[in-house]
Design an enzyme around this catalytic site. Sequence first.
Site, short mmCIF file in Angstrom:
data_model
loop_
_atom_site.label_atom_id
_atom_site.label_comp_id
_atom_site.label_asym_id
_atom_site.label_seq_id
_atom_site.Cartn_x
_atom_site.Cartn_y
_atom_site.Cartn_z
N PHE A 154 0.85 -1.19 0.00
CA PHE A 154 0.00 0.00 0.00
C PHE A 154 0.89 1.24 0.00
O PHE A 154 1.75 1.38 0.86
CB PHE A 154 -0.93 0.04 1.22
CG PHE A 154 -1.87 1.21 1.16
CD1 PHE A 154 -3.04 1.16 0.41
CD2 PHE A 154 -1.56 2.40 1.82
CE1 PHE A 154 -3.89 2.26 0.32
CE2 PHE A 154 -2.40 3.51 1.73
CZ PHE A 154 -3.57 3.43 0.99
N ASP A 242 9.07 2.56 1.75
CA ASP A 242 7.92 3.33 2.22
C ASP A 242 7.80 3.10 3.72
O ASP A 242 7.35 2.06 4.18
CB ASP A 242 6.66 2.85 1.49
CG ASP A 242 5.40 3.58 1.94
OD1 ASP A 242 5.44 4.23 3.00
OD2 ASP A 242 4.37 3.48 1.24
N LYS A 271 2.55 9.64 8.44
CA LYS A 271 1.75 9.24 9.63
C LYS A 271 2.31 9.72 10.99
O LYS A 271 1.91 10.76 11.47
CB LYS A 271 1.54 7.72 9.62
CG LYS A 271 0.55 7.28 8.53
CD LYS A 271 0.06 5.86 8.75
CE LYS A 271 -1.13 5.51 7.88
NZ LYS A 271 -0.80 5.09 6.51
C1 LIG Z 1 -1.03 5.32 5.12
C2 LIG Z 1 0.02 4.91 4.17
C3 LIG Z 1 0.25 5.65 3.00
C4 LIG Z 1 -0.61 6.81 2.58
O1 LIG Z 1 -0.51 7.87 3.46
P1 LIG Z 1 -1.55 9.11 3.34
O2 LIG Z 1 -1.04 10.08 4.35
O3 LIG Z 1 -2.89 8.53 3.68
O4 LIG Z 1 -1.50 9.60 1.97
C5 LIG Z 1 1.29 5.26 2.18
N1 LIG Z 1 2.06 4.20 2.50
C6 LIG Z 1 1.87 3.48 3.61
C7 LIG Z 1 2.77 2.33 3.91
C8 LIG Z 1 0.83 3.80 4.49
O5 LIG Z 1 0.61 3.06 5.56
#
Ligand SMILES: *Cc1c(COP(=O)(O)O)cnc(C)c1O
Length: 422
Positions: A154, A242, A271
Amino acid sequence: MIPTLIQQLYMSPEASDSAPFSKEEFDRQVMTTYGRFDLALVKGSGCQVWDDQGKEYLDFVAGIATCTLGHAHPAMVMAATQQMQQLTHVSNLYYIPVQGALAKWLVAHSCADRVFFCNSGAEANEGAIKLARKYGHTKLGISDPVIITAAASFHGRTMATVTATGQPKYQKHFSPLVPGFHYVPYNDLEALKTALAELSGKVAAIMLEPLQGEGGVNPGQKEYFQQVRQLCDQHQILLILDEVQTGMARTGKYWGYENLGIEPDVFTSAKGLGGGVPIGALLCKESCNVFQPGDHASTFGGNPFACAVALSVCQTVESENLLANAAIQGDRLRTGLQALVAKYPEHLLEVRGWGLIDGLELQAGSSIAAGDVVKAAMAQGLLLVPAGPKVVRFVPPLIVTAEEIDRALLLVDTALTRLTHS
Ligand SMILES: *Cc1c(COP(=O)(O)O)cnc(C)c1O
C-alpha cells in the site's frame, strides 16, 4: 459570551438547545468515501478518547499509527501554540528555520542526507516516484523507467501511488493507471530476480514497505531485504522504502529498515512524524539527490506550524525514551496476544509484528472476520483497526503503558468470548 462554532459542537446536549452534531447531516454533505463506524469522537487525552455521548475508549488505532504521543500531549500543545503565535505559514520562497531544524533532526537520526517536506504519505511517495524517474532518466539513461513494487503493498491513493499499490481493489474503476510499474510477490527473491531479468535495463527503482501495514502486517524478511539491497547495488537501481506506517519509532527503532539490517537510498515518512498534524517527508542519500529548483514543490510542505509540531514529536520520542517503550510494550502485547491464540485456536492463527505495529491473524476457516473483532472490541471500549479481512491491527500511541496493554488484552479477550459464544 457567545460560544464559537467549535465550542458549540462540543457542548453537552443538555447545555445547548439544538443538537449540535447530526450524523445524518454529515452523511448527506460529506462524500461517502469511508465506511464509517457509528461513533463520533470529540476528545482525547493520552491513550484515551471520548465520544459525543461521553463514553471512554482505549485508543489502539491512534489515527492509524499516527498519534505517536497519544492525544493532547503537552509538548505538542506547547509547540503548536507557540508556533501559531509566532508564525503559522510562509512560502518556501524563503528560508524557514524550524524546517531546517526538523531536517537536521531527521538527517541525524537516519541514513538520509536530504529531506523534502510535503503533507501526507501519498505525497511523499509521489515525490519518491518522481525522484526515481528523474534518477532513471539522468543517471541511468533510461527513457521510460520502471519501478518494481510488491503485491499486497500500500503506497497511497493518488494516481501514481495507487498504481504503485499492488492491490487491484484500490485501482478498480480508476484506469487508465500510470504506466511504469511492475509487481512482484513480497519476500520472494526468485520472483524479483526473474522480473529484473525480464525488465533488464529498464528498472530505475524497487519500492517496498519494510513491513506491509495495510496488506496485513507482514514483516519483511531480513535475508530477502539484504539480497534486495545487493541486487539494487549490482544493477545500480534505487531501493525506496515506504516508511509511512513503520517509521518514527513505531517498530521500536526509528525506521523499519533498522530491523532488516540494511539502508535504503530513498525513504518516505508521514503518519507518525507529525503526531497527528499533517506532514510528510521524502528522504534520500546525497548520491540520488537529483532534484533541482523547479523540479518539485508543495505550498504547505514544511510550513512552520507543521514542522514545529513534528519537531516536538521527534524530541519527545527521544526525551521520553519511546523507542525503548515501543519495544517493551510491543513484546508485552505480542506475548498477551499469543496467549489468546492458544486460548482460541479454532479462530486465531498467529501474531506478527515489530514494536507497536502488530497484527492478530484469524484462522482462514473461522466464521469471524477482522471487522467482527473490531466491532466487538469497540463495544467493550477498545478501538482497533483491521488490516485486510483476516488481520486485526494494534497500533497504539508509543506512550502506551503496561497497564494499558494489559487492559486492552483483557478487552480483546472479552470481545472474543462474546463473539465465539454467540
Ligand atoms: C497510510 C500509508 C500511505 C498513505 O498515506 P496518506 O497520508 O494517507 O496519503 C502510504 N504508504 C503506507 C505504507 C501507508 O501506511
